[in-house]
Design an enzyme around this catalytic site. Structure first.
Site, short mmCIF file in Angstrom:
data_model
loop_
_atom_site.label_atom_id
_atom_site.label_comp_id
_atom_site.label_asym_id
_atom_site.label_seq_id
_atom_site.Cartn_x
_atom_site.Cartn_y
_atom_site.Cartn_z
N GLY A 236 -32.69 11.37 19.94
CA GLY A 236 -33.24 10.50 20.98
C GLY A 236 -34.74 10.65 21.12
N ASP A 237 -35.24 11.87 20.96
CA ASP A 237 -36.69 12.09 21.02
C ASP A 237 -37.38 11.44 19.83
OD1 ASP A 237 -36.27 13.66 23.29
OD2 ASP A 237 -36.03 15.48 22.09
N ALA A 238 -36.76 11.54 18.66
CA ALA A 238 -37.32 10.90 17.46
C ALA A 238 -37.34 9.38 17.65
CB ALA A 238 -36.51 11.28 16.22
#
Length: 292
Positions: A236-238
Site C-alpha cells: 500500500g505504501d508503494a
C-alpha cells in the site's frame, strides 16, 4: 522534481516467512527471516527518493540500535530525516507472512509516536507535498493545518487504525486520501464521505482487484496486475508512492493509477516493506504485463 515531507511512523521490521500460520498450540518452520527499516511514512519517503524526488521524513525513533539502523538506512536511501530521538526502544514490528503473501503483524509500542507537530523545525511551506500516515490524530491534524495554512497539498494514508482513531479533522483537510477497501468501509460507516474536503481525491485500493480514484464526481479505475504475491507488507505504501510520484511528474489520473498498481504489485513480490522501485523497472513491468 517534487519536494515531499512525509510524517508518521519509523519502525524496524522483522519479517518471518512461513508456509502457513500455525494452528493453536501448533508450530511451523520459519522459511526466511528478513530485517530492514519500515513504517508507512518512512516507506513512502524511501520510495519517493528512489523515484527521483526529494524526500524528507519527520517522526521519532528510540535511542537504541534499531533506531540507529533505521536512521542509517534512510540516509543511504537519500532521505533527509527530521527525527526526534526518544528514550527507550524504537518500534519493532514482527511480520509473519504466510504462503499466500498475507501478513500478520505483532508490534511493541516503541517510540514511533514520541513527537508532536511542534517538534518539526522545518517550514512546511518549503515543500510541494505533505504526506501524513498513521499517528496520533491531534498531531496529524496540527500538521495538516500547517500544510493548509502554507497552501501545500496534503495527502493522508490513515492505515489500519482508521477504525480505532478519530481522524475526521485530518480527513477534512487532506487533498488526497488513500484507503484500502476495508478502510473505505470504515470511513463510509463512521464518518461518511462528507467528511472529506470538497474536491478531495479519494484513492481506494482493492488488493488483487486493482484500485480506483474518485475525484470531482468521476471515477478512474484499473483492474491491477496478475501476480503471485510473496509478501504484501508495504504494498500500500508503494502504491501511494507511485501515485504521488506520477502525479507530481504530470501524469493524469488514468496513468497514475496504472503506475500505482504496478508499484504495489512489484512490492508484493518481494520480502520486506520496501521494494527496489525505479522508473525503468516500473515501465518494464507495465509493458510486460500489458503484453501478456
Amino acid at each position: 522534481m517534487m519536494r515531499a515531507l512525509c510524517a508518521g511512523h519509523v519502525n524496524w521490521d522483522v519479517t518471518l516467512r512461513v508456509d502457513r500460520l500455525p494452528a493453536p498450540d501448533g508450530e511451523v518452520t520459519i522459511e526466511q527471516q528478513h530485517q530492514a527499516g519500515g513504517g508507512s511514512a518512512a516507506n513512502v519517503a524511501v520510495n519517493l527518493a528512489a523515484l527521483n524526488h526529494d524526500a524528507s521524513l519527520f517522526g521519532s525513533v528510540g535511542d537504541d540500535e534499531s533506531g540507529m539502523l533505521a536512521g542509517r538506512e534512510l540516509a543511504r536511501a537519500g532521505v533527509e530525516t527530521h527525527l526526534v530521538e526518544a528514550d527507550g526502544d524504537t518500534a519493532v514490528k514482527y511480520l509473519v507472512v504466510d504462503g499466500d503473501g498475507e501478513v500478520m503483524v505483532l508490534s511493541n509500542r516503541g517510540a514511533n509516536e514520541a513527537y508532536d507537530a511542534a517538534d518539526l523545525a522545518v517550514d512546511v511551506a518549503d515543500f510541494d507535498l505533505l504526506h501524513l500516515t498513521n499517528q496520533p490524530p491531534a498531531v496529524a491534524a496540527r500538521l495538516a493545518s500547517r500544510g493548509r495554512d502554507a497552501d501545500v497539498p496534503v495527502s493522508f494514508s490513515p492505515g489500519r487504525t482508521l477504525a480505532d482513531r478519530d481522524f475526521a479533522e485530518t480527513l477534512a483537510l487532506a487533498d488526497t486520501v488513500f484507503v484500502n477497501q476495508r478502510e473505505a468501509t470504515v470511513l463510509v460507516n463512521e464518518d461518511g464521505l462528507d467528511v472529506l474536503r470538497e474536491g478531495a481525491t479519494l484513492v481506494v485500493t482493492r488488493g488483487s482487484d486493482g484500485a480506483e480514484v474518485r475525484v470531482d464526481g468521476r471515477t478512474y479505475s484499473h483492474p491491477g496486475f496478475d501476480v503471485e504475491p510473496l509478501d504484501t507488507t508495504g504494498a500500500g505504501d508503494a502504491f501511494a508512492s507511485g501515485f504521488l510520484a506520477a502525479r507530481a511528474d504530470g501524469a493524469d489520473h488514468d496513468r497514475a493509477i496504472v503506475v500505482a498498481n504496478a508499484c504495489g504489485a512489484i512490492a508484493s513480490c518481494e520480502v520486506g516493506a520496501r521494494a527496489e522501485l525505479t522508473w525503468e523497472r516500473i515501465d518494464a513491468f507495465i509493458a510486460d504485463h500489458d503484453a501478456a
